[in-house]
Write a protein that holds these residues in place. Structure first.
Motif, PDB file in Angstrom:
ATOM      1  N   TYR A   1       0.926  -1.222  -0.043  1.00 35.82           N
ATOM      2  CA  TYR A   1      -0.152   0.058  -0.080  1.00 35.82           C
ATOM      3  C   TYR A   1       1.065   1.373  -0.129  1.00 35.82           C
ATOM      4  CZ  TYR A   1      -3.738  -3.291   1.084  1.00 35.82           C
ATOM      5  OH  TYR A   1      -4.602  -4.271   1.271  1.00 35.82           O
ATOM      6  N   ALA A   2       0.437   2.379  -0.621  1.00 32.79           N
ATOM      7  CA  ALA A   2       1.058   3.586  -0.756  1.00 32.79           C
ATOM      8  C   ALA A   2       0.146   4.625   0.277  1.00 32.79           C
ATOM      9  CB  ALA A   2       1.042   4.212  -2.224  1.00 32.79           C
ATOM     10  N   ASN A   3       0.870   5.559   0.579  1.00 38.29           N
ATOM     11  CA  ASN A   3      -0.024   6.596   1.284  1.00 38.29           C
ATOM     12  C   ASN A   3      -1.102   7.450   0.735  1.00 38.29           C
ATOM     13  OD1 ASN A   3      -0.621   9.297   2.481  1.00 38.29           O
ATOM     14  ND2 ASN A   3       1.196   8.875   4.087  1.00 38.29           N
ATOM     15  N   GLU A   4      -2.353   7.155   0.779  1.00 40.14           N
ATOM     16  CA  GLU A   4      -3.318   7.712  -0.109  1.00 40.14           C
ATOM     17  C   GLU A   4      -3.303   9.137  -0.285  1.00 40.14           C
ATOM     18  OE1 GLU A   4      -7.132   6.017   0.231  1.00 40.14           O
ATOM     19  OE2 GLU A   4      -6.337   4.120   0.715  1.00 40.14           O
ATOM     20  N   LYS A   5      -2.918   9.877   0.949  1.00 33.70           N
ATOM     21  CA  LYS A   5      -3.069  11.276   1.076  1.00 33.70           C
ATOM     22  C   LYS A   5      -2.076  11.945   0.155  1.00 33.70           C
ATOM     23  CE  LYS A   5      -5.615  11.601   5.312  1.00 33.70           C
ATOM     24  NZ  LYS A   5      -5.613  12.252   6.566  1.00 33.70           N
ATOM     25  N   LYS A   6      -0.792  11.415   0.251  1.00 37.53           N
ATOM     26  CA  LYS A   6       0.375  12.083  -0.227  1.00 37.53           C
ATOM     27  C   LYS A   6       1.048  11.381  -1.437  1.00 37.53           C
ATOM     28  CE  LYS A   6       2.088  14.961   3.388  1.00 37.53           C
ATOM     29  NZ  LYS A   6       3.381  15.412   3.959  1.00 37.53           N
TER      30      LYS A   6
ATOM     31  N   LYS B   1      -0.885   9.155  -3.807  1.00 36.52           N
ATOM     32  CA  LYS B   1      -1.735   8.666  -4.796  1.00 36.52           C
ATOM     33  C   LYS B   1      -1.337   8.865  -6.082  1.00 36.52           C
ATOM     34  CE  LYS B   1      -6.772   8.479  -6.022  1.00 36.52           C
ATOM     35  NZ  LYS B   1      -7.998   8.895  -5.832  1.00 36.52           N
ATOM     36  N   SER B   2      -1.414   7.880  -7.016  1.00 32.48           N
ATOM     37  CA  SER B   2      -0.305   8.099  -8.229  1.00 32.48           C
ATOM     38  C   SER B   2      -1.136   8.989  -9.422  1.00 32.48           C
ATOM     39  CB  SER B   2      -0.092   6.665  -9.036  1.00 32.48           C
ATOM     40  OG  SER B   2      -1.376   6.209  -9.549  1.00 32.48           O
ATOM     41  N   THR B   3      -0.605   9.017 -10.009  1.00 34.28           N
ATOM     42  CA  THR B   3      -1.111  10.018 -11.440  1.00 34.28           C
ATOM     43  C   THR B   3      -2.275   9.437 -12.000  1.00 34.28           C
ATOM     44  OG1 THR B   3       0.563   9.581 -13.060  1.00 34.28           O
ATOM     45  CG2 THR B   3       0.930  11.560 -11.785  1.00 34.28           C
ATOM     46  N   ARG B   4      -1.948   7.790 -12.034  1.00 37.03           N
ATOM     47  CA  ARG B   4      -3.273   6.917 -12.457  1.00 37.03           C
ATOM     48  C   ARG B   4      -4.012   6.647 -11.629  1.00 37.03           C
ATOM     49  NH1 ARG B   4       0.694   2.630 -15.555  1.00 37.03           N
ATOM     50  NH2 ARG B   4       1.716   2.887 -13.537  1.00 37.03           N
ATOM     51  N   GLY B   5      -4.120   7.126 -10.289  1.00 40.98           N
ATOM     52  CA  GLY B   5      -5.204   7.036  -9.312  1.00 40.98           C
ATOM     53  C   GLY B   5      -5.015   5.572  -8.681  1.00 40.98           C
ATOM     54  N   ASN B   6      -3.606   5.102  -8.524  1.00 43.99           N
ATOM     55  CA  ASN B   6      -3.373   3.960  -7.720  1.00 43.99           C
ATOM     56  C   ASN B   6      -3.198   4.150  -6.423  1.00 43.99           C
ATOM     57  OD1 ASN B   6      -3.641   2.208 -10.208  1.00 43.99           O
ATOM     58  ND2 ASN B   6      -1.777   2.917 -11.124  1.00 43.99           N
ATOM     59  N   THR B   7      -3.283   3.430  -5.667  1.00 46.65           N
ATOM     60  CA  THR B   7      -3.318   3.554  -4.360  1.00 46.65           C
ATOM     61  C   THR B   7      -2.538   2.210  -3.743  1.00 46.65           C
ATOM     62  OG1 THR B   7      -5.302   2.632  -3.400  1.00 46.65           O
ATOM     63  CG2 THR B   7      -5.241   5.216  -3.999  1.00 46.65           C
ATOM     64  N   CYS B   8      -2.095   1.323  -4.434  1.00 44.55           N
ATOM     65  CA  CYS B   8      -1.728   0.159  -3.897  1.00 44.55           C
ATOM     66  C   CYS B   8      -1.049  -0.752  -5.045  1.00 44.55           C
ATOM     67  CB  CYS B   8      -2.687  -0.917  -3.079  1.00 44.55           C
ATOM     68  SG  CYS B   8      -4.198  -1.257  -3.873  1.00 44.55           S
TER      69      CYS B   8
ATOM     70  N   ASP C   1       3.865   4.334  -9.088  1.00 43.41           N
ATOM     71  CA  ASP C   1       3.696   3.078  -9.728  1.00 43.41           C
ATOM     72  C   ASP C   1       4.536   2.971 -10.938  1.00 43.41           C
ATOM     73  OD1 ASP C   1       2.722   5.585 -10.870  1.00 43.41           O
ATOM     74  OD2 ASP C   1       0.515   4.562 -10.999  1.00 43.41           O
ATOM     75  N   TYR C   2       4.866   3.805 -11.763  1.00 44.56           N
ATOM     76  CA  TYR C   2       5.728   3.713 -12.913  1.00 44.56           C
ATOM     77  C   TYR C   2       7.109   3.132 -12.465  1.00 44.56           C
ATOM     78  CZ  TYR C   2       2.545   6.369 -15.861  1.00 44.56           C
ATOM     79  OH  TYR C   2       1.499   6.811 -16.718  1.00 44.56           O
ATOM     80  N   CYS C   3       7.582   3.834 -11.398  1.00 41.27           N
ATOM     81  CA  CYS C   3       8.792   3.275 -10.692  1.00 41.27           C
ATOM     82  C   CYS C   3       8.769   2.096 -10.454  1.00 41.27           C
ATOM     83  CB  CYS C   3       9.277   4.419  -9.810  1.00 41.27           C
ATOM     84  SG  CYS C   3      11.098   4.151  -8.873  1.00 41.27           S
ATOM     85  N   GLY C   4       7.829   1.798  -9.942  1.00 42.79           N
ATOM     86  CA  GLY C   4       7.676   0.036  -9.314  1.00 42.79           C
ATOM     87  C   GLY C   4       7.724  -0.877 -10.421  1.00 42.79           C
ATOM     88  N   GLU C   5       6.848  -0.470 -11.528  1.00 42.90           N
ATOM     89  CA  GLU C   5       6.912  -1.355 -12.533  1.00 42.90           C
ATOM     90  C   GLU C   5       8.328  -1.561 -13.210  1.00 42.90           C
ATOM     91  OE1 GLU C   5       2.381  -0.809 -14.557  1.00 42.90           O
ATOM     92  OE2 GLU C   5       4.031   0.455 -15.115  1.00 42.90           O
ATOM     93  N   ARG C   6       9.159  -0.404 -13.410  1.00 37.49           N
ATOM     94  CA  ARG C   6      10.331  -0.372 -13.829  1.00 37.49           C
ATOM     95  C   ARG C   6      11.069  -1.221 -12.961  1.00 37.49           C
ATOM     96  NH1 ARG C   6      15.118   2.566 -13.031  1.00 37.49           N
ATOM     97  NH2 ARG C   6      16.569   2.678 -14.927  1.00 37.49           N
TER      98      ARG C   6
END
Length: 324
Positions: free
Chosen positions: A34-39, A41-48, A150-155
């Motif tokens: 999970y990621a911090n939803e408040k700070k 939240k990715s540009t694609r709307g992903n939170t986890c 999320d882009y960074c995680g995929e890479r």
């Protein structure tokens, strides 16, 4: 219906998922990070994100907007690499019930449940921590916005499965080659660094406007363009898969005009998406799918330490604290 008759009868639809998908000759551990939803939240709307891992070092990373997308995450894994023999996971409700469990049953993937409150037994936890550390290091070193995690995680996951690691089960091979049986190609990840400034060609510019633009590289574009396409954060703050890109030469990096363009681009990105600390000068907006109203997401909340901010968090699990 009986088929002994001579007339043509309607046949009921059958389940072909166990034949439709490729098969992986291994079991995969899986868990949700999970990621911090408040700070963050990715540009694609992903939170986890759902992370899949094997004992020989294979890792697969799927960003998700919520836990309800777990079945879509499984389908993405099945289509790209194949269905494993089994999923080894904890007793989270989203993982053992609902659409995800039904899909596993149809695809003939066994669900193996782990004992409660024993996170060390889930190998995916180890790789989740590796991914989190790698993502945080990349974001910090490049000062890129947290919203690009999320882009960074995929890479980062693609790098993990494309390089040989110190694992005796891999027998000196990249995990991707062991899982697929095919040679691993690193051409699309070895050319550009994370958030590197690149030149790209903008084909829609009318004469005499310049066709060369400055952008930030976010890693290989998945299911977009060709295999060498990279996701580029453009001057217009759009995320586009682009094939014609090039590194900046040392002379271009020292060119005052190019340096000014990079400065302007970074200021626009920081104003829109923030930086590696999550700070932003404006409110980031999100669109609610139900009523299409724009809902502001607050970015000025005080920093609260998360579980991921501590190193060796496993040693704190089950600790007893003596209070006065």
């Amino acid at each position: 219906r009986k088929t002994s008759g001579t007339t043509m009868h309607r046949r009921y639809s059958t389940n072909d998922r166990m034949l439709r998908y490729k098969r992986l000759n291994c079991r995969l551990f899986t868990d949700t990070m999970y990621a911090n939803e408040k700070k963050a939240k990715s540009t694609r709307g992903n939170t986890c994100a759902q992370v899949y891992a094997s004992d020989f070092g294979f890792v697969y990373f799927v960003p998700m907007k919520a836990e309800r997308d777990l079945a879509k995450s499984h389908k993405q894994l099945f289509k790209e690499f194949g269905a494993p023999e089994a999923f080894i996971l904890d007793r989270a409700k989203a993982q053992i019930e609902g659409e995800a469990a039904k899909l596993c049953d149809l695809a003939d993937v066994t669900i193996v449940e782990l004992e409660k409150k024993v996170p060390q037994s889930n190998l995916a936890e180890r790789y989740i921590q590796m991914l989190k550390n790698g993502i945080k290091d990349d974001l910090k070193e490049s000062n890129s916005p947290l919203a690009l995690w999320d882009y960074c995680g995929e890479r980062r996951a693609q790098i993990l499965i494309s390089t040989v690691r110190d694992n005796f089960l891999s027998n000196g091979q990249p995990p991707n080659s062991i899982a697929t049986g095919q040679p691993t190609d690193i051409s699309n990840i070895c050319e550009f660094g994370w958030y590197e400034v690149v030149k790209y060609r903008h084909e829609d510019q009318a004469f005499p406007l310049p066709t060369e633009k400055i952008g930030r590289c976010l890693g290989p574009a998945k299911n977009k363009g060709n295999m060498m396409s990279q996701m580029i954060l453009t001057e217009g703050l759009q995320f586009l898969p682009i094939q014609t890109i090039q590194k900046l030469t040392p002379a271009e990096r020292n060119d005052p005009v190019v340096r000014e363009k990079i400065k302007i681009l970074d200021e626009k990105i920081a104003k829109r998406f923030g930086d590696s600390t999550g700070k932003s000068n404006i409110v980031v907006e999100d669109v609610d799918e139900d009523d299409n109203e724009r809902i502001p997401v607050e970015n000025d909340s005080p920093k609260i330490l998360d579980m991921d901010d501590f190193e060796d968090v496993d040693q704190y699990i089950g600790m007893e604290v003596c209070l006065p």
